[in-house]
Design a protein around this motif. Structure first.
Motif, PDB file in Angstrom:
ATOM      1  N   GLY A 269      52.981  79.129  -4.047  1.00  0.00           N
ATOM      2  CA  GLY A 269      52.998  79.959  -5.245  1.00  0.00           C
ATOM      3  C   GLY A 269      53.721  79.297  -6.398  1.00  0.00           C
ATOM      4  N   VAL A 270      54.837  78.648  -6.120  1.00  0.00           N
ATOM      5  CA  VAL A 270      55.585  77.941  -7.158  1.00  0.00           C
ATOM      6  C   VAL A 270      54.748  76.777  -7.711  1.00  0.00           C
ATOM      7  CG1 VAL A 270      57.607  76.499  -7.613  1.00  0.00           C
ATOM      8  CG2 VAL A 270      57.849  78.593  -6.262  1.00  0.00           C
ATOM      9  N   PHE A 271      54.101  76.040  -6.816  1.00  0.00           N
ATOM     10  CA  PHE A 271      53.250  74.922  -7.249  1.00  0.00           C
ATOM     11  C   PHE A 271      52.143  75.414  -8.174  1.00  0.00           C
ATOM     12  CE2 PHE A 271      49.465  72.278  -6.693  1.00  0.00           C
ATOM     13  CZ  PHE A 271      49.957  71.030  -7.003  1.00  0.00           C
TER      14      PHE A 271
ATOM     15  N   SER B  95      40.660  64.612  -7.246  1.00  0.00           N
ATOM     16  CA  SER B  95      41.337  65.870  -6.931  1.00  0.00           C
ATOM     17  C   SER B  95      40.497  66.745  -6.007  1.00  0.00           C
ATOM     18  CB  SER B  95      41.656  66.641  -8.220  1.00  0.00           C
ATOM     19  OG  SER B  95      42.577  65.937  -9.019  1.00  0.00           O
ATOM     20  N   TRP B  96      39.195  66.708  -6.195  1.00  0.00           N
ATOM     21  CA  TRP B  96      38.319  67.590  -5.427  1.00  0.00           C
ATOM     22  C   TRP B  96      37.766  66.958  -4.156  1.00  0.00           C
ATOM     23  CZ3 TRP B  96      37.442  72.707  -5.888  1.00  0.00           C
ATOM     24  CH2 TRP B  96      37.897  73.329  -7.059  1.00  0.00           C
ATOM     25  N   THR B  97      37.845  65.639  -4.025  1.00  0.00           N
ATOM     26  CA  THR B  97      37.283  64.980  -2.845  1.00  0.00           C
ATOM     27  C   THR B  97      37.943  65.414  -1.542  1.00  0.00           C
ATOM     28  OG1 THR B  97      36.561  63.055  -4.125  1.00  0.00           O
ATOM     29  CG2 THR B  97      36.848  62.744  -1.752  1.00  0.00           C
ATOM     30  N   PRO B  98      39.293  65.486  -1.440  1.00  0.00           N
ATOM     31  CA  PRO B  98      39.896  65.966  -0.185  1.00  0.00           C
ATOM     32  C   PRO B  98      39.461  67.386   0.168  1.00  0.00           C
ATOM     33  CG  PRO B  98      41.551  64.882  -1.538  1.00  0.00           C
ATOM     34  CD  PRO B  98      40.335  65.048  -2.397  1.00  0.00           C
TER      35      PRO B  98
ATOM     36  N   PHE C 293      45.646  70.586  -4.230  1.00  0.00           N
ATOM     37  CA  PHE C 293      45.384  69.342  -4.946  1.00  0.00           C
ATOM     38  C   PHE C 293      44.187  69.508  -5.881  1.00  0.00           C
ATOM     39  CE2 PHE C 293      44.126  64.657  -4.765  1.00  0.00           C
ATOM     40  CZ  PHE C 293      45.097  64.297  -5.681  1.00  0.00           C
ATOM     41  N   ALA C 294      43.147  70.217  -5.417  1.00  0.00           N
ATOM     42  CA  ALA C 294      41.970  70.457  -6.250  1.00  0.00           C
ATOM     43  C   ALA C 294      42.323  71.297  -7.474  1.00  0.00           C
ATOM     44  CB  ALA C 294      40.883  71.150  -5.425  1.00  0.00           C
TER      45      ALA C 294
END
Length: 348
Positions: free
Chosen positions: A18-20, A245-248, A275-276
């Motif tokens: 949530g903080v992230f 960012s979206w690949t993982p 990450f995405a």
């Protein structure tokens, strides 16, 4: 509350997620609002391809405003808030803005390729109405894909870790309907746009390389060629940032299609998702690093109470402060850059 909407993560991890997301949301809203503010301030000077840059900022802000507050609240609640209705809403918004961003980046790459490889400088002037039509098509295309699961082709559902929603990848194990949706979506919204982006920037890189070879023969690198190289690098970084960012997340999602959702630890599905989502905050930093005029305009913005923005000094130079992708010089032809520089030197 249904078990699928209860977090599978440790409460500390939920609070951290949530903080992230809160930090990402703040950076996204502030950064892209600055992009839009400078665009509005200099709207009369906007080049037609720069409308795509504005559209990308709109998509990023849209994702931050429509999705992140619900995700943050659910993470801190240790369970998804709102049940099925909010889950479908959240997944639809994510799909809509995600496809819109991808197609906008694809359009940017194609236009830069056409501009760089055009044989006539006049042909580089793309009408604003053409770009507006293209942006309208991008939004309609994205909306079409987003509503397809609502009419029976594909499904929306919670993520394996419980506090986010997306396409229900795990439901496609034994469903030909779901699998056809995933295959079509993967090809038309991910693979083909990504390949187009890569092909266009490889073509631009080759053009820049050949131009530099010609320029080095006269031991002089003109400003036009330096500008083109800088703009191309900026465009590549924006695209690479989004795709990386979206690949993982795409990899984890496809793993869920062919394997049980329990085969991955909840934390292993959470990290690619976070990450995405961080991709929405990335672009303004690229603009700030590479664009002197954007940095100058940022310094002229002062945020006051109530999120009011006051503009102080105004620079009426011809160069557009929102020239992150184009620098207001989308009609620069690399192959003639050396000639232009030499002619300018001769007249001086």
């Amino acid at each position: 509350m249904e078990e699928q909407y209860i977090s599978k993560l440790h409460p500390v991890v939920d609070y951290g997620a949530g903080v992230f997301l809160l930090i990402v949301a703040i950076l996204t809203i502030l950064g892209n609002s600055a992009v839009l503010a400078t665009a509005v301030k200099r709207s009369s000077l906007l080049k037609s391809p720069e409308l795509l840059t504005v559209n990308l900022a709109v998509a990023d802000i849209g994702m931050a405003l429509s999705m992140y507050p619900l995700a943050i609240a659910s993470a801190w609640n240790h369970a998804w808030l709102g049940g099925d209705a909010s889950c479908i809403y959240y997944a639809l918004m994510g799909f809509l803005f995600g496809v819109c961003s991808m197609m906008t980046l694809c359009a940017m790459a194609v236009i830069r390729f056409l501009v760089t490889n055009s044989s006539k400088s006049n042909s580089n002037k793309i009408p604003k109405n053409t770009v507006r039509i293209l942006i309208t098509f991008i939004w309609l295309y994205s909306l079409l894909w987003a509503i397809l699961p609502l009419v029976g082709w594909g499904y929306y559902g919670p993520e394996p870790f419980g506090i986010s929603c997306t396409i229900a990848w795990s439901k496609f194990h034994n469903s030909s309907n779901g699998f056809s949706f995933i295959l079509s979506m993967f090809l038309l919204c991910t693979v083909l746009p990504a390949l187009t982006i890569v092909a266009c920037y490889l073509g631009i890189a080759w053009k820049v390389h050949k131009a530099y070879q010609e320029i080095q023969n006269i031991d002089r690198i003109p400003n036009a060629a330096k500008l083109e190289k800088k703009l191309t690098l900026m465009a590549v970084l924006i695209s690479v940032g989004f795709l990386s960012s979206w690949t993982p997340y795409a990899a984890a999602s496809f793993w869920s299609i062919f394997n049980s959702s329990d085969s991955l630890q909840p934390i292993a599905t959470l990290l690619p998702c976070l990450f995405a989502k961080s991709s929405t905050a990335y672009n303004p930093f690229v603009y700030y690093i590479f664009s002197k005029t954007f940095r100058r305009e940022i310094k002229q913005l002062q945020c006051c109470c109530g999120w009011r923005v006051h503009f102080f000094s105004t620079d009426n130079s011809a160069e557009n402060p929102v020239s992150m992708m184009w620098s207001g010089r989308d009609n620069v032809r690399l192959s003639s850059a050396a000639k232009v520089e030499n002619q300018g030197a001769a007249t001086r």
